[in-house]
Design an enzyme around this catalytic site. Structure first.
Site, PDB file in Angstrom:
ATOM      1  N   HIS A  55      -1.359  -4.263  -3.298  1.00  0.00           N
ATOM      2  CA  HIS A  55      -0.704  -3.900  -2.041  1.00  0.00           C
ATOM      3  C   HIS A  55      -0.385  -5.159  -1.227  1.00  0.00           C
ATOM      4  CE1 HIS A  55       0.473  -1.173   1.084  1.00  0.00           C
ATOM      5  NE2 HIS A  55      -0.598  -1.344   1.852  1.00  0.00           N
ATOM      6  N   SER A 108       2.902  -2.263   5.016  1.00  0.00           N
ATOM      7  CA  SER A 108       2.165  -1.014   4.881  1.00  0.00           C
ATOM      8  C   SER A 108       2.524  -0.051   6.012  1.00  0.00           C
ATOM      9  CB  SER A 108       0.669  -1.307   4.819  1.00  0.00           C
ATOM     10  OG  SER A 108      -0.056  -0.181   4.407  1.00  0.00           O
ATOM     11  N   ASP A 138       5.806  -3.202   0.961  1.00  0.00           N
ATOM     12  CA  ASP A 138       5.020  -2.125   0.362  1.00  0.00           C
ATOM     13  C   ASP A 138       4.670  -1.050   1.397  1.00  0.00           C
ATOM     14  OD1 ASP A 138       4.226  -1.309  -2.210  1.00  0.00           O
ATOM     15  OD2 ASP A 138       2.122  -1.710  -1.766  1.00  0.00           O
TER      16      ASP A 138
END
Length: 340
Positions: free
Chosen positions: A257, A156, A184
């Site tokens: 996610h 992230s 991601d």
């Protein structure tokens, strides 16, 4: 789509931003302190065996019992509002300790700087953290840690921190990192290009591999690496995740996610779990009659000479990898249709 994106960013900013709010015990006046960045060097066989040190004491890494500068070194960077005790960290570290004993693993703990307002604090801090960490990594390289054995992995927001670390090492110190893996990479504030901050990019290292699992929501919606993997199309809702999870940043809401680091950790334990097939799009992948042509593996044992987008399907629960069945989409088409 762009309007939804802007609203989403503002919503996150409203929830986690501003004023005198104390987010999970981290005060706003402590969200910009480089002094609060720590390195956690794991030097045993479990996540509970480690040595912590402030970033400015990074030179001590070379003296930690169990750290071998001649081994491959993985530097893992966590994401937004995460801590060293987060499940993502524990899962990733455990996988390496269990399956890759020939690897040093170090966590970049930027917990305080990853809290506060997403846009005002955390996203903007990625550059500051990246530059500070790069300076210390450069000193470790000068101390004998081979840059060619350094692998940066981020999830992230941590993906963009990893990008900044590699970029700074390359542009300021002339040390090009061999591989950066982005799990991601965070979408809001980084895409489209340069909207707020620079996102991780192919040029940051010799090889940048990206795993997309929540594209267009929490994760980047476009290609951003040397190789981009799009399991199950790369978007939510990933198989096995709740179809209705309206509370932002809740465990159910983050399920897709989080699949990125779950997939990668599984690949550390089972390098052949996730074969992926090259294709121009998920639609083209589903129509491909010969998916094994050009196939590579997603995750730890990715072919660093590959380029382009690769697709696959996964199981809905662990073990997620299907092996070769994961690139033969039509084999599962009836089952997938029943689930819809």
């Amino acid at each position: 789509m762009f309007c939804i994106y802007i609203l989403f960013m503002l919503y996150l900013c409203e929830i986690y931003g501003g004023g005198d709010r104390d987010i999970k015990g981290v005060l706003p006046d402590r969200t910009n302190r480089i002094e609060d960045i720590y390195l956690r060097v794991y030097n045993g066989t479990t996540c509970e065996e480690y040595v912590d040190m402030s970033l400015e004491q990074a030179h001590r890494v070379l003296d930690v019992k169990g750290f071998d500068k001649d081994k491959r070194t993985v530097l893992y960077v966590h994401g937004f509002i995460e801590t060293a005790q987060q499940e993502s960290v524990q899962v990733m570290v455990s996988a390496h300790l269990d399956a890759r004993p020939d690897t040093n693993i170090i966590l970049v703990d930027w917990s305080n700087m990853s809290h506060g307002s997403y846009l005002v604090n955390a996203a903007r801090n990625t550059k500051k953290v990246g530059a500070a960490v790069a300076e210390q990594i450069h000193k470790l390289i000068e101390g004998g840690v081979p840059v060619e054995k350094l692998h940066l992995i981020g999830h992230s927001l941590g993906s963009h921190v990893a990008g900044y670390i590699a970029r700074e090492l390359k542009n300021r110190y002339g040390n090009t990192v061999k591989r950066v893996t982005a799990l991601d990479p965070a979408f809001p504030g980084f895409y489209p290009d340069g909207i707020l901050m620079e996102h991780i990019a192919e040029k940051d290292a010799e090889f940048v591999d990206v795993i997309h699992t929540d594209a267009g929501m929490y994760g980047a919606p476009v290609r951003t690496g040397s190789v981009d993997f799009w399991p199950n199309g790369g978007k939510s809702i990933q198989p096995g995740c709740p179809r209705f999870a309206p509370v932002p940043l809740s465990e159910d809401n983050l399920c897709s996610h989080w699949r990125s680091w779950r997939f990668y950790a599984e690949s550390v334990r089972n390098p052949e779990a996730f074969p992926a097939s090259p294709a121009e799009s998920y639609h083209k992948f589903r129509e491909n009659a010969s998916p094994e042509a050009g196939m590579i593996y997603m995750g730890a044992n990715c072919d660093t000479s590959a380029r382009g987008s690769f697709y696959l399907t996964t199981n809905s629960k662990s073990p997620f990898g299907k092996g070769l069945d994961g690139i033969y989409y039509k084999k599962d088409k009836k089952n997938n249709d029943k689930k819809k």
